[in-house]
Design a protein around this motif. Sequence first.
Motif, PDB file in Angstrom:
ATOM      1  N   MET A 156       0.823  -1.207   0.000  1.00  0.00           N
ATOM      2  CA  MET A 156       0.000   0.000   0.000  1.00  0.00           C
ATOM      3  C   MET A 156       0.867   1.270   0.000  1.00  0.00           C
ATOM      4  O   MET A 156       0.607   2.223  -0.735  1.00  0.00           O
ATOM      5  CB  MET A 156      -0.916  -0.008   1.239  1.00  0.00           C
ATOM      6  N   LYS A 157       1.916   1.261   0.824  1.00  0.00           N
ATOM      7  CA  LYS A 157       2.809   2.409   0.916  1.00  0.00           C
ATOM      8  C   LYS A 157       3.471   2.690  -0.434  1.00  0.00           C
ATOM      9  O   LYS A 157       3.615   3.847  -0.850  1.00  0.00           O
ATOM     10  CB  LYS A 157       3.867   2.153   1.988  1.00  0.00           C
ATOM     11  N   HIS A 158       3.898   1.617  -1.108  1.00  0.00           N
ATOM     12  CA  HIS A 158       4.518   1.768  -2.428  1.00  0.00           C
ATOM     13  C   HIS A 158       3.526   2.355  -3.423  1.00  0.00           C
ATOM     14  O   HIS A 158       3.892   3.233  -4.235  1.00  0.00           O
ATOM     15  CB  HIS A 158       5.021   0.412  -2.919  1.00  0.00           C
ATOM     16  N   ALA A 159       2.275   1.899  -3.375  1.00  0.00           N
ATOM     17  CA  ALA A 159       1.252   2.392  -4.303  1.00  0.00           C
ATOM     18  C   ALA A 159       0.997   3.883  -4.088  1.00  0.00           C
ATOM     19  O   ALA A 159       0.842   4.647  -5.054  1.00  0.00           O
ATOM     20  CB  ALA A 159      -0.029   1.596  -4.132  1.00  0.00           C
ATOM     21  N   ILE A 160       0.957   4.297  -2.827  1.00  0.00           N
ATOM     22  CA  ILE A 160       0.737   5.710  -2.528  1.00  0.00           C
ATOM     23  C   ILE A 160       1.902   6.555  -3.055  1.00  0.00           C
ATOM     24  O   ILE A 160       1.702   7.624  -3.634  1.00  0.00           O
ATOM     25  CB  ILE A 160       0.551   5.914  -1.010  1.00  0.00           C
ATOM     26  N   GLN A 161       3.124   6.054  -2.851  1.00  0.00           N
ATOM     27  CA  GLN A 161       4.294   6.783  -3.339  1.00  0.00           C
ATOM     28  C   GLN A 161       4.288   6.860  -4.855  1.00  0.00           C
ATOM     29  O   GLN A 161       4.692   7.889  -5.434  1.00  0.00           O
ATOM     30  CB  GLN A 161       5.578   6.120  -2.842  1.00  0.00           C
ATOM     31  N   TRP A 162       3.810   5.825  -5.510  1.00  0.00           N
ATOM     32  CA  TRP A 162       3.740   5.844  -6.977  1.00  0.00           C
ATOM     33  C   TRP A 162       2.743   6.904  -7.444  1.00  0.00           C
ATOM     34  O   TRP A 162       3.026   7.644  -8.389  1.00  0.00           O
ATOM     35  CB  TRP A 162       3.332   4.474  -7.513  1.00  0.00           C
ATOM     36  N   VAL A 163       1.602   6.994  -6.776  1.00  0.00           N
ATOM     37  CA  VAL A 163       0.595   8.003  -7.144  1.00  0.00           C
ATOM     38  C   VAL A 163       1.160   9.406  -6.923  1.00  0.00           C
ATOM     39  O   VAL A 163       1.000  10.297  -7.764  1.00  0.00           O
ATOM     40  CB  VAL A 163      -0.697   7.795  -6.331  1.00  0.00           C
ATOM     41  N   ARG A 164       1.826   9.599  -5.797  1.00  0.00           N
ATOM     42  CA  ARG A 164       2.433  10.899  -5.533  1.00  0.00           C
ATOM     43  C   ARG A 164       3.480  11.236  -6.606  1.00  0.00           C
ATOM     44  O   ARG A 164       3.567  12.378  -7.070  1.00  0.00           O
ATOM     45  CB  ARG A 164       3.097  10.896  -4.151  1.00  0.00           C
ATOM     46  N   PHE A 212       8.479   6.672 -11.003  1.00  0.00           N
ATOM     47  CA  PHE A 212       8.558   6.501  -9.556  1.00  0.00           C
ATOM     48  C   PHE A 212       9.741   7.275  -8.975  1.00  0.00           C
ATOM     49  O   PHE A 212      10.862   7.189  -9.465  1.00  0.00           O
ATOM     50  CB  PHE A 212       8.691   5.021  -9.200  1.00  0.00           C
TER      51      PHE A 212
END
Length: 252
Positions: free
Chosen positions: A1-9, A196
């Motif tokens: 989940m943390k990785h996905a949020i960082q990707w969106v950011r 990313f």
Amino acid sequence: MKHAIQWVRSFIFFLQMYFMLPVIGLVWAPWAYFSSRGAYSAIHAYCNWVRWTAGWMVGLKTEIRGPVPTGEILVCSKHQSFLDILMIASVVPEPKFIMKHSLRYAPVIGFYGKMIGCIPVQRGRRSEAMRKMVLEARRTDTPKGQLIIYPQGTRVAPGVDAPYKIGAGVLYREMKQRVHPAGTNVGVFWPRLGIFRKPGVAVVEFLDPIEAGLPVSEFMAKVEEVIEESSDKLMREAGFKLPKDAASTAAE
């Protein structure tokens, strides 16, 4: 989940970064067209905008170490991604680059590159490219300042070995100017390709200048040694495990 949020950011940051390029470029264009001061102002504004937004949008802080080069000098820097270009151009007062010939036709970048006296060279034509590079660097009708060259000729990913090309040595010999080497770790956080971006502290470190007058072979050996030493140190500081370190550990 943390990785996905960082990707969106990272994706949002990526979009706004390239949206702001033509916005700032167009707003400053009338001033830049008539004055190199306007062109430098636009470049500083855009580069500092990207550094600022990277800090709060993706958690990627940027730091400049060492004395910032000024005057008519050469800067030889490690090149790992677009970020090291932005960081150097954000702080040196009058930057101009040895750049790919195709960028002459890129919107915004091509216009500003011309206004500040960037020198386009074609890859694959070594002798012709070096001759043109020296002639353009010596022209008296282009803005003076800090000429930035990437001695490996292209972006090199962290941990990858790539040869240093003779073009930097030719410029050093012909221009008879001091050279400020620079190391970096930006590729650990902002890769050559992709969207990313990792949080952390990206650093460009300006090193002690190399005085003019050395034989080209001695200069090339010295500039490679200090740039690679600085970049390796900065990458280790960022938590990147260099292949050479792993090989050394395995050998023990």
